[in-house]
Design a protein around this motif. Structure first.
Motif, PDB file in Angstrom:
ATOM      1  N   MET A 100      38.955  40.373  58.763  1.00 24.70           N
ATOM      2  CA  MET A 100      38.252  40.542  57.678  1.00 24.70           C
ATOM      3  C   MET A 100      37.551  39.213  57.081  1.00 24.70           C
ATOM      4  N   THR A 101      36.512  38.847  56.695  1.00 23.26           N
ATOM      5  CA  THR A 101      35.841  37.695  56.661  1.00 23.26           C
ATOM      6  C   THR A 101      36.425  37.115  54.860  1.00 23.26           C
ATOM      7  N   ALA A 102      36.305  35.799  54.598  1.00 23.36           N
ATOM      8  CA  ALA A 102      37.118  35.371  53.477  1.00 23.36           C
ATOM      9  C   ALA A 102      36.262  36.248  52.166  1.00 23.36           C
ATOM     10  N   ALA A 103      34.794  36.437  52.251  1.00 14.16           N
ATOM     11  CA  ALA A 103      34.310  37.230  51.278  1.00 14.16           C
ATOM     12  C   ALA A 103      34.790  38.671  50.947  1.00 14.16           C
ATOM     13  N   ALA A 104      35.069  39.278  52.240  1.00 19.16           N
ATOM     14  CA  ALA A 104      35.687  40.655  51.976  1.00 19.16           C
ATOM     15  C   ALA A 104      37.075  40.656  51.545  1.00 19.16           C
ATOM     16  N   SER A 105      37.824  39.389  51.762  1.00 17.91           N
ATOM     17  CA  SER A 105      39.301  39.561  51.342  1.00 17.91           C
ATOM     18  C   SER A 105      39.199  39.238  49.740  1.00 17.91           C
ATOM     19  N   LEU A 106      38.210  38.392  49.426  1.00 21.62           N
ATOM     20  CA  LEU A 106      38.133  38.279  47.863  1.00 21.62           C
ATOM     21  C   LEU A 106      37.648  39.380  47.254  1.00 21.62           C
ATOM     22  N   ASP A 107      36.697  40.148  47.797  1.00 18.21           N
ATOM     23  CA  ASP A 107      36.067  41.131  47.270  1.00 18.21           C
ATOM     24  C   ASP A 107      37.419  42.383  47.148  1.00 18.21           C
ATOM     25  N   ALA A 108      38.319  42.427  48.063  1.00 17.18           N
ATOM     26  CA  ALA A 108      39.352  43.136  48.135  1.00 17.18           C
ATOM     27  C   ALA A 108      40.504  43.097  47.248  1.00 17.18           C
ATOM     28  N   LEU A 109      40.478  41.617  46.921  1.00 16.50           N
ATOM     29  CA  LEU A 109      41.616  41.317  45.893  1.00 16.50           C
ATOM     30  C   LEU A 109      40.916  41.342  44.637  1.00 16.50           C
ATOM     31  N   ALA A 110      39.524  41.340  44.402  1.00 21.41           N
ATOM     32  CA  ALA A 110      39.182  41.436  43.139  1.00 21.41           C
ATOM     33  C   ALA A 110      39.265  43.123  42.703  1.00 21.41           C
ATOM     34  N   ALA A 111      38.953  43.984  43.734  1.00 23.68           N
ATOM     35  CA  ALA A 111      39.399  45.455  43.489  1.00 23.68           C
ATOM     36  C   ALA A 111      40.740  45.780  42.989  1.00 23.68           C
ATOM     37  N   GLU A 112      41.534  45.016  43.586  1.00 22.79           N
ATOM     38  CA  GLU A 112      43.088  45.232  43.435  1.00 22.79           C
ATOM     39  C   GLU A 112      43.330  44.775  41.861  1.00 22.79           C
ATOM     40  N   LEU A 113      42.764  43.659  41.497  1.00 21.25           N
ATOM     41  CA  LEU A 113      43.036  43.098  40.254  1.00 21.25           C
ATOM     42  C   LEU A 113      42.369  43.994  39.231  1.00 21.25           C
ATOM     43  N   ARG A 114      41.363  44.350  39.593  1.00 21.78           N
ATOM     44  CA  ARG A 114      40.581  45.387  38.537  1.00 21.78           C
ATOM     45  C   ARG A 114      41.594  46.700  38.400  1.00 21.78           C
ATOM     46  N   ARG A 115      42.151  47.202  39.466  1.00 14.85           N
ATOM     47  CA  ARG A 115      43.018  48.482  39.183  1.00 14.85           C
ATOM     48  C   ARG A 115      44.245  48.063  38.459  1.00 14.85           C
ATOM     49  N   ILE A 116      44.932  47.015  38.683  1.00 13.21           N
ATOM     50  CA  ILE A 116      46.106  46.575  37.825  1.00 13.21           C
ATOM     51  C   ILE A 116      45.708  46.479  36.508  1.00 13.21           C
ATOM     52  N   SER A 117      44.507  45.669  36.034  1.00 18.78           N
ATOM     53  CA  SER A 117      43.936  45.356  34.524  1.00 18.78           C
ATOM     54  C   SER A 117      43.755  46.693  33.975  1.00 18.78           C
ATOM     55  N   ALA A 118      43.226  47.667  34.797  1.00 13.83           N
ATOM     56  CA  ALA A 118      42.827  48.994  34.290  1.00 13.83           C
ATOM     57  C   ALA A 118      43.968  49.865  33.844  1.00 13.83           C
ATOM     58  N   SER A 119      45.205  49.482  34.155  1.00 13.91           N
ATOM     59  CA  SER A 119      46.355  50.174  34.053  1.00 13.91           C
ATOM     60  C   SER A 119      47.008  49.872  32.545  1.00 13.91           C
ATOM     61  N   HIS A 120      46.296  48.841  32.064  1.00 13.09           N
ATOM     62  CA  HIS A 120      46.871  48.370  30.607  1.00 13.09           C
ATOM     63  C   HIS A 120      46.168  49.309  29.571  1.00 13.09           C
ATOM     64  N   THR A 121      46.997  49.782  28.619  1.00 17.31           N
ATOM     65  CA  THR A 121      46.495  50.795  27.756  1.00 17.31           C
ATOM     66  C   THR A 121      45.590  50.329  26.585  1.00 17.31           C
ATOM     67  N   GLY A 122      45.497  48.850  26.496  1.00 17.67           N
ATOM     68  CA  GLY A 122      44.697  48.150  25.575  1.00 17.67           C
ATOM     69  C   GLY A 122      43.696  47.516  26.289  1.00 17.67           C
ATOM     70  N   LYS A 123      43.253  46.174  26.143  1.00 20.85           N
ATOM     71  CA  LYS A 123      42.176  45.276  26.463  1.00 20.85           C
ATOM     72  C   LYS A 123      42.784  44.328  27.516  1.00 20.85           C
ATOM     73  N   CYS A 124      42.501  44.238  28.836  1.00 17.49           N
ATOM     74  CA  CYS A 124      42.992  43.092  29.611  1.00 17.49           C
ATOM     75  C   CYS A 124      41.936  42.461  30.307  1.00 17.49           C
ATOM     76  N   THR A 125      41.626  41.131  30.097  1.00 16.50           N
ATOM     77  CA  THR A 125      40.486  40.435  30.923  1.00 16.50           C
ATOM     78  C   THR A 125      41.273  39.273  31.813  1.00 16.50           C
ATOM     79  N   TRP A 126      40.595  39.055  32.900  1.00 15.36           N
ATOM     80  CA  TRP A 126      40.987  37.905  33.754  1.00 15.36           C
ATOM     81  C   TRP A 126      40.027  37.304  34.256  1.00 15.36           C
ATOM     82  N   ALA A 127      40.588  35.883  34.952  1.00 13.70           N
ATOM     83  CA  ALA A 127      39.128  35.183  35.888  1.00 13.70           C
ATOM     84  C   ALA A 127      40.095  34.619  36.769  1.00 13.70           C
ATOM     85  N   LEU A 128      39.530  34.413  38.117  1.00 11.23           N
ATOM     86  CA  LEU A 128      40.352  33.567  39.097  1.00 11.23           C
ATOM     87  C   LEU A 128      39.133  32.708  39.827  1.00 11.23           C
ATOM     88  N   THR A 129      39.726  31.534  39.997  1.00 10.33           N
ATOM     89  CA  THR A 129      38.703  30.642  41.171  1.00 10.33           C
ATOM     90  C   THR A 129      39.484  29.861  42.495  1.00 10.33           C
TER      91      THR A 129
END
Length: 283
Positions: free
Chosen positions: A1-30
């Motif tokens: 898996m390329t670095a870009a694909a790995s980061l896309d997969a991480l972003a999808a996983e982080l969005r899945r986790i934050s979506a589990s919050h019943t209120g509002k959840c925001t995040w950023a990563l560099t």
């Protein structure tokens, strides 16, 4: 898996986790190695709670760099600084004498609110906010000293920021771009000694010495978190691991999920965000 694909997969996983919050959840990563960046609702303005102490720390070190303050100067805890909440100074007699740096250490590693007021009074609210504007962090604002009754019980009346701003600020510290390399490393040194590991780093394998493994230079987290009423939970951190390093910030507000205090829904979700990012990029 390329670095870009790995980061896309991480972003999808982080969005899945934050979506589990019943209120509002925001995040950023560099990713500090590649400069790649991902986020979710990262520009949204959110209450910071004690995470605002990181911008205050940066403003203090800038004031020192500009010659307006000295870290080794003495300062004294007084009645004008006292406020309730986290920390130890509010439980001590007035008159405790310490260096300016010691007040900053208390502010960061045990989130002492009274020590924070000492630092705010030394630096100035206008100077703190002015520096955040200069650094290109438009969402980050401190509105009052801690414990100011005019703010009521609404964390948004006290201080605000965004996941994008905090991630950017932490990157400036990590890359030694907002003050000198020596000052930047001193800020990271203080933040690495946090006694509280309740947010982004809560699921990492901390040992009894509050370190990640036998060599604290090989793996560490420099962080600050915060908590307040209405499900406000916040965290910003610089992560350094064997495979890489990154900055990350996460905010939550509201929600009806289970748990209270340090076991609240916000703490749990933010902890899962941090662990997923650590596993993908650094461990």
């Amino acid at each position: 898996m390329t670095a870009a694909a790995s980061l896309d997969a991480l972003a999808a996983e982080l969005r899945r986790i934050s979506a589990s919050h019943t209120g509002k959840c925001t995040w950023a990563l560099t990713d500090l190695t590649t400069g790649a960046h991902i986020g979710h609702d990262e520009a949204d303005v959110m209450p910071t709670a004690s995470l605002i102490k990181t911008p205050i720390l940066v403003a203090l070190y800038r004031a020192v760099a500009d010659g307006r303050l000295r870290l080794d100067a003495r300062t004294r805890y007084g009645a004008q600084h006292r406020t309730l909440g986290s920390g130890v100074l509010s439980k001590l007699d007035f008159g405790v004498d310490m260096t300016v740096r010691d007040a900053a250490v208390l502010m960061m590693i045990i989130s002492d609110n009274s020590a924070t007021n000492m630092v705010i009074d030394l630096v100035g609210i206008d100077e703190i906010n002015g520096l955040m504007g200069e650094l290109g962090l438009p969402a980050t604002r401190l509105f009052c000293r801690l414990g100011d009754r005019s703010a009521g019980l609404d964390a948004r009346n006290m201080s605000v920021s965004s996941a994008a701003d905090i991630t950017t600020l932490l990157g400036l510290i990590a890359r030694h771009e907002c003050v000198s390399p020596e000052a930047s490393e001193d800020m990271l040194r203080i933040m690495r000694r946090s006694d509280y590991r309740h947010e982004l780093s809560r699921e990492l394998p901390w040992n009894e010495l509050n370190t990640l493994g036998d060599d604290p230079r090989a793996a560490w987290v420099a962080e600050k978190g915060g908590a307040f009423l209405n499900g406000v939970r916040t965290s910003g951190a610089v992560f350094k691991g064997p495979r890489g390093s990154f900055t990350m910030a996460a905010f939550s507000e509201g929600g009806t999920g289970p748990g209270t205090g340090r076991e609240s829904e916000g703490n749990a979700v933010i902890g899962r965000l941090g662990k997923a990012a650590w596993d993908a990029l650094a461990s």
